[in-house]
Every structure is written in structure tokens, then in C-alpha cells.
Design a protein around this motif. Structure first.
Motif, PDB file in Angstrom:
ATOM      1  N   SER A 103     -23.363-142.897  -3.589  1.00 49.69           N
ATOM      2  CA  SER A 103     -24.374-143.946  -3.504  1.00 49.69           C
ATOM      3  C   SER A 103     -24.357-144.796  -4.774  1.00 49.69           C
ATOM      4  CB  SER A 103     -25.763-143.322  -3.315  1.00 49.69           C
ATOM      5  OG  SER A 103     -25.820-142.595  -2.111  1.00 49.69           O
ATOM      6  N   GLY A 104     -24.495-146.098  -4.590  1.00 51.68           N
ATOM      7  CA  GLY A 104     -24.511-147.012  -5.730  1.00 51.68           C
ATOM      8  C   GLY A 104     -23.159-147.595  -6.088  1.00 51.68           C
ATOM      9  N   CYS A 105     -22.113-147.259  -5.302  1.00 50.95           N
ATOM     10  CA  CYS A 105     -20.769-147.766  -5.612  1.00 50.95           C
ATOM     11  C   CYS A 105     -20.534-149.195  -5.118  1.00 50.95           C
ATOM     12  CB  CYS A 105     -19.708-146.847  -5.011  1.00 50.95           C
ATOM     13  SG  CYS A 105     -19.470-145.313  -5.922  1.00 50.95           S
ATOM     14  N   GLY A 106     -21.395-149.713  -4.266  1.00 52.41           N
ATOM     15  CA  GLY A 106     -21.233-151.071  -3.765  1.00 52.41           C
ATOM     16  C   GLY A 106     -20.648-151.170  -2.374  1.00 52.41           C
TER      17      GLY A 106
ATOM     18  N   THR B 169     -24.726-148.879 -13.966  1.00 57.19           N
ATOM     19  CA  THR B 169     -25.339-150.105 -13.457  1.00 57.19           C
ATOM     20  C   THR B 169     -24.575-151.307 -14.026  1.00 57.19           C
ATOM     21  OG1 THR B 169     -26.842-150.284 -15.337  1.00 57.19           O
ATOM     22  CG2 THR B 169     -27.579-148.947 -13.457  1.00 57.19           C
TER      23      THR B 169
ATOM     24  N   ALA C 122     -18.117-147.853  -8.540  1.00 51.69           N
ATOM     25  CA  ALA C 122     -18.719-148.878  -9.402  1.00 51.69           C
ATOM     26  C   ALA C 122     -18.195-150.279  -9.087  1.00 51.69           C
ATOM     27  CB  ALA C 122     -18.490-148.541 -10.874  1.00 51.69           C
TER      28      ALA C 122
ATOM     29  N   THR D 243     -23.562-140.397 -13.740  1.00 51.47           N
ATOM     30  CA  THR D 243     -23.934-141.227 -12.597  1.00 51.47           C
ATOM     31  C   THR D 243     -23.139-142.530 -12.623  1.00 51.47           C
ATOM     32  OG1 THR D 243     -25.733-142.252 -13.854  1.00 51.47           O
ATOM     33  CG2 THR D 243     -26.294-140.324 -12.494  1.00 51.47           C
ATOM     34  N   VAL D 244     -23.155-143.230 -11.494  1.00 50.50           N
ATOM     35  CA  VAL D 244     -22.472-144.525 -11.397  1.00 50.50           C
ATOM     36  C   VAL D 244     -23.162-145.510 -12.344  1.00 50.50           C
ATOM     37  CG1 VAL D 244     -21.837-146.414  -9.864  1.00 50.50           C
ATOM     38  CG2 VAL D 244     -21.894-144.077  -8.993  1.00 50.50           C
TER      39      VAL D 244
END
Length: 337
Positions: free
Chosen positions: A51-54, A286, A239, A283-284
């Protein structure tokens, strides 16, 4: 005026994306950087990553579902069914959306309008892209509900989303997405929040409909079990960049990026000796904390000073490529031993 549906060119990928970059307005770093992938008719490309990789943002950009006031899309070279596709042309994207390209969203309860009956929502998609009358559109809606395995479709047509189970709502979403026979289907975690049995049914349904219609499919997921079952090709995303891509067999049998190896190692084993799961620490990042060079360098066990520079993309044949200074990893590990 009703737009004619785009017909896929058998000689070209249904979707060919090159150098797609995107940033949110007000930020000085790209959220998505240099994405490159393609998918052909009858094939399934799985885009994986935590989650959060785009993953979802990239697909929303392709569908024209991100507000132009909030994002800046770089000068990407995107071709759909062999024709150039300008991701800034909202009118063109609106004409394609729901017709030649469609999307199944992650949560059907929030994707379906709770104030309208199921049949009206599917019929609206038909009438928006064809010259069908309301009666013809409802007839098409009944046929699609039957095709996706919903019992008594004539009755379900008049029900509201809250009257259906989660699995039934997801089938309605699939029916709505495929009612106009799109050339491309994007499925964003279509089995999230469904139990294992229903997950298997939904995946089987998508696979059967794909075999029947020949549509190209992009499946967004973080479930490697789903990838192994349904993918033709895989793009591993981290990312906002694709760090590794290739045929599913190559990715599973010979991963060449440390992040891909970390993902594979974190999957529980159903057989063999019990052992502690491997984790990817951290974590990934920001957009504000994105490191220079390799975006995975702050979490990579093999990171070296050179990783502060942009890594080259290395090719391993058969369409297999990885974005890493040390790929192939076998060579790097031998030198470090």
C-alpha cells in the motif's frame, strides 16, 4: 453524440504506457516516475506492491479520474489500441471510460450509488455510450447480470446495493464494467474484503469473461497468490516506480530486485518446516521523504553509496527487466561473499 468504441489493433498492445510521471501540485518530487508497461489483448498484467506504492494512482490517471487541479502529469507517451492518448484530454477520456476502457474499483459498496437501483446504474452505462433505448439498455443489463452469475437477474435489477451481499455487489460492478465490451479492464484489488471462496469465484469469473471477449486486463493487487493464479506478466511497483517487470514465471522463479525478493519472502508457506517470515523493514517513503537515487535504498539490505544515484534498468531477456545497480543479484552476491 455517441462515440464509437475503439477497436483494438491486433498487432499492437491494447495499452502501451511509456515514461508516465505524475506529481501532486505543490510538491517538488514526482509521485510516479517513468512508468513503463504494456498489455495485449487476452493477457493479464498484474501490478503488485505494498500500500502506498502508487498502483491505484497510476490507474486513476490513465482513466482520467484524478482532478486536473490537483495533479500534474508529465509528457507521457501513452497509446490505447494503437492510437495516442492524451491524459490531459478530459473529453476524450470521458468518451472512452466505461466504453472501450473500464475499471472495477476496490470497494463495491462505495462505488455503487446507494440511491439508485442496480438495473438503472448498469443501463446508464449502456445508454451513455450507445444509441440504446431505456428498454434495450435494461435488457442488456439483465443479460450481463446473468452472465456474471447473479441468480434471478430480472428481480435483482430492481434492488438497491444494500440489498446485495459483498460478492453480489462485486459481480454487479463487473457487469457494469463489461456491459459495453471494453478492450481494457482495470481491476483495482477486486477481491479485497471478500472471503476466500468468493475471491476464487470472482477471479474465475474475470478469467472466463476475458477468455470469452479477449479483453486486456490490468489487475492491481498486493496478493501474490492472486498474481500466481491469474497473471501473464507482472510489474512490481515501489514508491511510484516499476522496479522489476517481466513474465510471471521469470518474476517468481528468478526475481532480480531486492524489493521483489522481499515481497516473495514475506509470503507464508503452507508446507515445509515452520520458520519465521521475512519482513521488509521500514515503510514506503512519502513524496517529501523520497531519497535520491534508488527509491528503495533506505530499506534495501544490499544498499551501497552508489545507490544514491539513479539505478540503471537492466535487461535479462524475455522481457524481464529490473531497476537496480547490482542486478543480476547473483553476480553482486558472489562479489560480496
Amino acid at each position: 453524440m455517441v462515440e464509437t468504441l475503439v477497436e483494438p489493433d491486433a498487432a499492437a498492445p491494447v495499452l502501451d504506457v511509456r515514461d508516465l510521471s505524475l506529481r501532486f501540485r505543490g510538491f517538488d518530487r514526482d509521485l510516479l516516475s517513468g512508468l513503463r508497461y504494456s498489455v495485449r489483448s487476452g493477457e493479464t498484467l498484474c501490478i503488485v506492491g505494498e500500500s502506498g506504492c502508487g498502483k491505484s494512482v497510476a490507474s486513476l490517471a490513465l482513466m482520467g479520474l484524478l482532478p486536473p487541479t490537483a495533479v500534474e502529469i508529465g509528457a507521457a507517451d501513452v497509446r490505447f489500441c494503437g492510437e495516442p492518448l492524451d491524459l490531459g484530454d478530459q473529453a476524450r477520456l470521458r468518451s472512452l471510460r466505461g466504453a472501450s476502457m473500464a475499471m472495477i474499483f476496490q470497494e463495491p459498496m462505495t462505488s455503487l450509488n446507494p440511491a439508485f437501483r442496480i438495473g438503472d446504474q448498469i443501463a446508464e452505462a449502456v445508454m451513455a455510450h450507445s444509441g440504446a433505448t431505456p428498454a434495450e439498455a435494461r435488457e442488456r443489463a439483465v443479460a450481463m447480470l446473468r452472465k456474471v452469475g447473479i441468480p434471478a437477474p430480472e428481480e435483482r435489477l430492481n434492488e438497491y446495493p444494500h440489498q446485495l451481499s459483498g460478492g453480489m455487489r462485486q459481480r454487479v460492478m463487473i457487469a457494469m464494467a463489461l456491459v459495453n465490451d471494453p478492450a481494457l479492464l482495470i481491476a483495482d484489488e477486486p477481491t479485497t474484503a471478500l472471503d476466500v471462496t468468493i475471491q476464487a469465484q470472482i477471479l474465475d469469473l474475470i478469467r472466463d469473461l476475458q477468455a470469452e471477449t479477449g479483453m486486456a486486463t490490468i489487475m492491481i493487487t498486493h496478493d501474490l497468490g492472486v498474481v500466481a493464479e491469474i497473471a501473464t506478466d507482472v510489474a512490481v511497483m515501489y514508491a511510484g516506480t516499476i522496479v522489476e517487470a517481466g513474465p510471471v514465471e521469470r518474476i517468481f522463479n528468478d526475481p532480480q530486485h531486492p524489493y521483489t525478493i522481499g515481497l516473495m519472502s514475506s509470503v507464508p508457506r503452507l508446507s515445509g518446516p515452520r520458520q519465521r517470515l521475512t519482513t521488509v523493514p521500514g515503510t514506503v517513503p512519502t513524496p517529501q521523504t523520497m531519497p535520491d537515487g534508488c527509491r528503495f535504498s533506505t530499506r534495501c539490505p544490499f544498499a551501497r553509496p552508489v545507490c544514491a544515484t539513479d539505478p540503471p534498468e537492466r535487461e535479462f531477456g524475455a522481457g524481464h527487466r529490473a531497476l537496480c545497480h547490482f542486478a543480476p543479484l547473483e553476480t553482486m552476491l558472489e562479489r560480496s561473499a
